[in-house]
Write an enzyme that holds these catalytic residues in place. Sequence first.
Site, PDB file in Angstrom:
ATOM      1  N   CYS A 122      91.312  58.318  10.249  1.00 29.71           N
ATOM      2  CA  CYS A 122      89.868  58.062  10.918  1.00 29.71           C
ATOM      3  C   CYS A 122      89.504  59.566  11.774  1.00 29.71           C
ATOM      4  O   CYS A 122      90.455  59.904  12.548  1.00 29.71           O
ATOM      5  CB  CYS A 122      89.815  56.832  11.951  1.00 29.71           C
ATOM      6  SG  CYS A 122      88.249  56.849  12.501  1.00 29.71           S
ATOM      7  N   CYS A 160      89.834  58.010  19.271  1.00 29.51           N
ATOM      8  CA  CYS A 160      90.096  56.965  20.155  1.00 29.51           C
ATOM      9  C   CYS A 160      91.773  56.875  20.702  1.00 29.51           C
ATOM     10  O   CYS A 160      92.597  57.209  19.810  1.00 29.51           O
ATOM     11  CB  CYS A 160      89.734  55.499  19.408  1.00 29.51           C
ATOM     12  SG  CYS A 160      88.085  55.417  18.710  1.00 29.51           S
ATOM     13  N   CYS A 200      94.329  54.558  19.334  1.00 35.40           N
ATOM     14  CA  CYS A 200      94.513  53.962  17.954  1.00 35.40           C
ATOM     15  C   CYS A 200      95.497  54.840  17.303  1.00 35.40           C
ATOM     16  O   CYS A 200      95.147  56.373  17.025  1.00 35.40           O
ATOM     17  CB  CYS A 200      93.232  54.194  17.404  1.00 35.40           C
ATOM     18  SG  CYS A 200      92.940  53.358  15.694  1.00 35.40           S
ATOM     19  N   CYS A 213      88.769  38.572   8.852  1.00 34.88           N
ATOM     20  CA  CYS A 213      88.282  39.937   9.207  1.00 34.88           C
ATOM     21  C   CYS A 213      88.815  41.108   8.412  1.00 34.88           C
ATOM     22  O   CYS A 213      90.069  41.051   8.192  1.00 34.88           O
ATOM     23  CB  CYS A 213      88.381  40.039  10.849  1.00 34.88           C
ATOM     24  SG  CYS A 213      87.878  38.450  11.725  1.00 34.88           S
ATOM     25  N   CYS A 236      84.098  38.739   8.880  1.00 35.28           N
ATOM     26  CA  CYS A 236      83.590  39.620   9.673  1.00 35.28           C
ATOM     27  C   CYS A 236      84.020  41.002   9.225  1.00 35.28           C
ATOM     28  O   CYS A 236      85.097  41.152   8.545  1.00 35.28           O
ATOM     29  CB  CYS A 236      84.383  39.278  11.121  1.00 35.28           C
ATOM     30  SG  CYS A 236      84.145  40.634  12.306  1.00 35.28           S
ATOM     31  N   CYS A 288      79.866  40.864  16.956  1.00 27.73           N
ATOM     32  CA  CYS A 288      81.478  40.620  17.471  1.00 27.73           C
ATOM     33  C   CYS A 288      81.739  41.886  18.591  1.00 27.73           C
ATOM     34  O   CYS A 288      81.821  43.010  17.664  1.00 27.73           O
ATOM     35  CB  CYS A 288      82.409  40.388  16.531  1.00 27.73           C
ATOM     36  SG  CYS A 288      84.107  40.272  16.929  1.00 27.73           S
ATOM     37  N   ARG A 320      87.978  35.585  22.090  1.00 28.33           N
ATOM     38  CA  ARG A 320      89.161  35.700  21.065  1.00 28.33           C
ATOM     39  C   ARG A 320      90.396  36.514  21.768  1.00 28.33           C
ATOM     40  O   ARG A 320      90.013  37.823  22.292  1.00 28.33           O
ATOM     41  CB  ARG A 320      88.616  36.560  19.975  1.00 28.33           C
ATOM     42  CG  ARG A 320      87.670  35.999  19.178  1.00 28.33           C
ATOM     43  CD  ARG A 320      87.100  36.459  17.890  1.00 28.33           C
ATOM     44  NE  ARG A 320      86.142  35.845  17.414  1.00 28.33           N
ATOM     45  CZ  ARG A 320      85.921  34.627  16.656  1.00 28.33           C
ATOM     46  NH1 ARG A 320      86.756  33.868  16.500  1.00 28.33           N
ATOM     47  NH2 ARG A 320      84.765  34.320  16.267  1.00 28.33           N
TER      48      ARG A 320
END
Length: 364
Positions: A85, A89, A92, A129, A160, A220, A298
């Site tokens: 990616c 972040c 991550c 998900c 999701c 979400c 969650r």
Amino acid sequence: MSENGTVKPFASSEADKRPDQNVSHSLDTNGEHIVRNDWTREEIAALFDLPFDELVFQAATVHRANHKPGEVQLSTLLSIKTGGCPEDCGYCNQSAGAKSGLKAEKLLDVRTVLQTAAQAKDRGSSRFCMGAAWRNPKDRDMPAIIEMIKGVRQMGMETCMTLGMLTKEQSEMLSEAGLDYYNHNIDTSPEHYEKVITTRTFGDRLETLENVRNRGINVCSGGIVGMGETREDRVGFVHALATLPRHPESVPVNALVPVKGTVLGDMLADTPLAKIDDIEFVRTIAVARITMPASMVRLSAGRESMSESTQALCFLAGANSIFTGDKLLTTGNAGDDADETLFAKLGLVPMEAEQRECKLEAAE
């Protein structure tokens, strides 16, 4: 929900806005409970500051007024496209800039994804998900994404997707495919955000949420705590979600899993005091429940390192969904056997699958 289907949290009056008041039991002039979107940071800070037993009591009361106690939804999260990616972040290991040793992979084929979904359903999951390590999906990938959504929905499971930022056109395609939820976390407070991510703004996050909301898809959105933020940042994080025009239907609360080779993983590796205290984590769950009473809260990443007692307090404070299985995207998770044992000890039961046939009304 009440018997007539109305949500039962709190009202907003001048008296209710005083931080020293019991905000969880406020009513409007007709004696009806209403959802508030006008929470102030002072009110949310006051909730965090409540004595722990009082805060958890209020959260449990709100939870029971809006959800069936003793039921927890089992969800499964699959990485359908791992690594590479371009975002930076700091938490991550799928970031191309991370030095975690994770190799980038292509988008999984539809058959593999659907087989995994079927296995998850057999193990009791009612929600599936799918996450892809993209800044945003390419149009060429959308047909496969659409097939995945339709296939999982045909199994009777909630769907999701988390694919990064979306255009209005892509949001429309997901809506037409019947996607139940789109996940796009705000991660932290607006003030702390730039200390974690620089490749997209907090405003970019909100724009994507608006795009999917306007197409009638349930939102979400949650975040991660334990990233070196302050209590004030946790207040700002909850405030940003609780003051959206419509609360997210799903609010995942993650505890940072510090992965070696990531910015935050390396930064916090030798600073154990940076890890969020278990009681403070439960407080965050409780405040999310009180301020967003109808949302699914969650209990997400980081649960594998939590004691059974901490998880029990989270359920008491209003968490009513967990991710099952041995892995969450690319990091470890508690595992099905551990969850089954915990549920048996606590007397919890998995929430039954409930296909959401009624989509939200798309905005004009």
